[in-house]
Design an enzyme around this catalytic site. Sequence first.
Site, PDB file in Angstrom:
ATOM      1  N   ARG A 151      59.174 -28.002   5.824  1.00 17.22           N
ATOM      2  CA  ARG A 151      60.220 -29.042   5.811  1.00 17.22           C
ATOM      3  C   ARG A 151      60.583 -29.484   7.242  1.00 17.22           C
ATOM      4  NH1 ARG A 151      58.972 -28.376   1.066  1.00 17.22           N
ATOM      5  NH2 ARG A 151      60.395 -28.467  -0.700  1.00 17.22           N
ATOM      6  N   SER A 226      66.383 -30.116  -3.510  1.00 24.23           N
ATOM      7  CA  SER A 226      66.877 -28.865  -2.911  1.00 24.23           C
ATOM      8  C   SER A 226      67.871 -29.214  -1.815  1.00 24.23           C
ATOM      9  CB  SER A 226      65.737 -28.087  -2.276  1.00 24.23           C
ATOM     10  OG  SER A 226      64.751 -27.801  -3.230  1.00 24.23           O
ATOM     11  N   GLU A 321      68.819 -28.676   3.848  1.00 24.83           N
ATOM     12  CA  GLU A 321      67.550 -29.382   3.982  1.00 24.83           C
ATOM     13  C   GLU A 321      67.829 -30.880   4.043  1.00 24.83           C
ATOM     14  OE1 GLU A 321      65.134 -31.027   1.056  1.00 24.83           O
ATOM     15  OE2 GLU A 321      63.887 -29.235   0.976  1.00 24.83           O
TER      16      GLU A 321
HETATM   17  N1  EPU Z   1      65.605 -19.065  -8.898  1.00 29.35           N
HETATM   18  C1  EPU Z   1      66.628 -18.422  -9.516  1.00 29.35           C
HETATM   19  N2  EPU Z   1      67.735 -19.151  -9.889  1.00 29.35           N
HETATM   20  C2  EPU Z   1      67.842 -20.471  -9.655  1.00 29.35           C
HETATM   21  C3  EPU Z   1      66.790 -21.143  -9.002  1.00 29.35           C
HETATM   22  C4  EPU Z   1      65.667 -20.406  -8.616  1.00 29.35           C
HETATM   23  O1  EPU Z   1      66.573 -17.212  -9.748  1.00 29.35           O
HETATM   24  O2  EPU Z   1      68.846 -21.048 -10.016  1.00 29.35           O
HETATM   25  C5  EPU Z   1      64.384 -18.311  -8.542  1.00 29.35           C
HETATM   26  C6  EPU Z   1      63.220 -18.754  -9.438  1.00 29.35           C
HETATM   27  O3  EPU Z   1      63.183 -18.003 -10.629  1.00 29.35           O
HETATM   28  C7  EPU Z   1      62.038 -18.464  -8.569  1.00 29.35           C
HETATM   29  C8  EPU Z   1      62.551 -18.714  -7.177  1.00 29.35           C
HETATM   30  O4  EPU Z   1      63.968 -18.648  -7.236  1.00 29.35           O
HETATM   31  O5  EPU Z   1      61.649 -17.133  -8.655  1.00 29.35           O
HETATM   32  C9  EPU Z   1      62.086 -20.030  -6.605  1.00 29.35           C
HETATM   33  O6  EPU Z   1      62.493 -21.106  -7.427  1.00 29.35           O
HETATM   34  P1  EPU Z   1      61.576 -22.416  -7.669  1.00 29.35           P
HETATM   35  O7  EPU Z   1      60.192 -22.020  -8.049  1.00 29.35           O
HETATM   36  O8  EPU Z   1      62.329 -23.324  -8.571  1.00 29.35           O
HETATM   37  O9  EPU Z   1      61.397 -23.053  -6.249  1.00 29.35           O
HETATM   38  P2  EPU Z   1      62.361 -23.174  -4.969  1.00 29.35           P
HETATM   39  O10 EPU Z   1      61.896 -22.247  -3.936  1.00 29.35           O
HETATM   40  O11 EPU Z   1      63.782 -23.069  -5.403  1.00 29.35           O
HETATM   41  C10 EPU Z   1      60.924 -24.968  -3.705  1.00 29.35           C
HETATM   42  C11 EPU Z   1      61.163 -26.297  -3.057  1.00 29.35           C
HETATM   43  C12 EPU Z   1      61.220 -27.406  -4.110  1.00 29.35           C
HETATM   44  C13 EPU Z   1      59.883 -27.406  -4.845  1.00 29.35           C
HETATM   45  C14 EPU Z   1      59.678 -26.032  -5.499  1.00 29.35           C
HETATM   46  C15 EPU Z   1      58.329 -25.888  -6.154  1.00 29.35           C
HETATM   47  C16 EPU Z   1      62.419 -25.804  -1.039  1.00 29.35           C
HETATM   48  C17 EPU Z   1      63.732 -25.885  -0.342  1.00 29.35           C
HETATM   49  N3  EPU Z   1      62.389 -26.263  -2.292  1.00 29.35           N
HETATM   50  O12 EPU Z   1      62.074 -24.684  -4.515  1.00 29.35           O
HETATM   51  O13 EPU Z   1      61.356 -28.636  -3.429  1.00 29.35           O
HETATM   52  O14 EPU Z   1      59.863 -28.414  -5.849  1.00 29.35           O
HETATM   53  O15 EPU Z   1      59.730 -24.993  -4.479  1.00 29.35           O
HETATM   54  O16 EPU Z   1      57.338 -25.833  -5.183  1.00 29.35           O
HETATM   55  O17 EPU Z   1      61.437 -25.344  -0.455  1.00 29.35           O
HETATM   56  C18 EPU Z   1      62.931 -30.232  -2.632  1.00 29.35           C
HETATM   57  O18 EPU Z   1      62.552 -29.940  -1.494  1.00 29.35           O
HETATM   58  O19 EPU Z   1      63.827 -31.092  -2.828  1.00 29.35           O
HETATM   59  C19 EPU Z   1      62.346 -29.534  -3.771  1.00 29.35           C
HETATM   60  C20 EPU Z   1      62.761 -29.742  -5.019  1.00 29.35           C
END
Ligand code: EPU
Length: 325
Positions: A151, A226, A321
């Site tokens: 990012r 995010s 972010e």
């Molecule tokens: N999780 C929870 N509770 C929640 C949300 C997430 O326990 O309320 C856990 C999930 O179960 C999982 C982990 O946290 O084990 C990661 O969650 P997720 O796979 O949804 O991805 P993320 O790390 O929260 C990132 C990006 C997203 C992107 C997704 C998929 C960042 C800041 N965000 O989210 O990007 O779509 O991975 O690759 O890196 C964005 O930048 O706007 C965005 C949506």
Amino acid sequence: MNTFGIDVLAEQYISISREKELKEVLRRFYASEIFILGGGSNMLLTKDIEETVVHINLKGIEVIQETDDFVDLKVAAGENWHQFVLYCIERNYGGLENLSYIPGHVGTSPIQNIGAYGIELKDHFLSCTAIHRQTLSFKTFTAQECEFGYRQSIFKNKLKGQYVITSVSFRLLKQKHQLHLEYGSIQETLTQKKITKPTIKDVSDAVIAIRSSKLPNPNELGNSGSFFKNPVISGDEFHLLSEKENLRYYKISDNAYKIPAGWLIDQVGLKAYRDGDAGVHKDQALVLVNHGNASGEDILNLAKFVQSKVKERFNIELEPEVNIF
Ligand code: EPU
């Protein structure tokens, strides 16, 4: 014009559909007098905008080079990101399918090196062209010159506010597609649909289904995706914290562990939390939402509250972010 759906007023608004107009506007105003707006999908507006809003609406997709194996495309900054991904899928140009359904414009995609499901923009990026806000000269930046990170890019750091990106070029594969199914629940979604030999369209459809099940549609519920970055902590911090918490993490190296911010926020009990119209999304705690009439200040106060709760329990600082104005 901002996906958070925040109402603020701008002193003046100019929509730019040609590079010539952009040059003219940049010539007429001091750099400090203009506010560049792209897709409005990664910003939180907390006050009226005193500057003139210059909305980049440059359009067009051009093939600049093509062989049997790949195609190079030059895409104008004002093209909608997801529409561009669909354009590629329709023509069987592979590479961007994991980045389906991300809101925003093509021109702003390199600024934060958008990423999802194991792919980042930088993986298919060739170059981008940008105009310097003061000298009005155009410069083409290679991937290396963009200094991409998680990012991150030079446009958010050293060159912040100095250039306006006018087009972005990509190299995409016409055959022998390299699919990335390992991240998130892509494979699971394909298996459920009994797809054993997925095409790039199947992957794109799976990503669209996953994203729409977790992430709110900004047309229905204001948000900026995010809100925070996933924090990276050191090996020492990780081991210390692991003694008392059953951490969820991705190991980057022995001295760097990425902790999902959504999980942290969920752990402190703030998923679905709401203060007036400012809220934490019920399905993905990393997304802050505007339930209707929240102001930018309301969202910002909620963000600070979330940061303080996570800091209190995990001693981890969450960094936004989203760009806050
Ligand atoms: N999780 C929870 N509770 C929640 C949300 C997430 O326990 O309320 C856990 C999930 O179960 C999982 C982990 O946290 O084990 C990661 O969650 P997720 O796979 O949804 O991805 P993320 O790390 O929260 C990132 C990006 C997203 C992107 C997704 C998929 C960042 C800041 N965000 O989210 O990007 O779509 O991975 O690759 O890196 C964005 O930048 O706007 C965005 C949506």
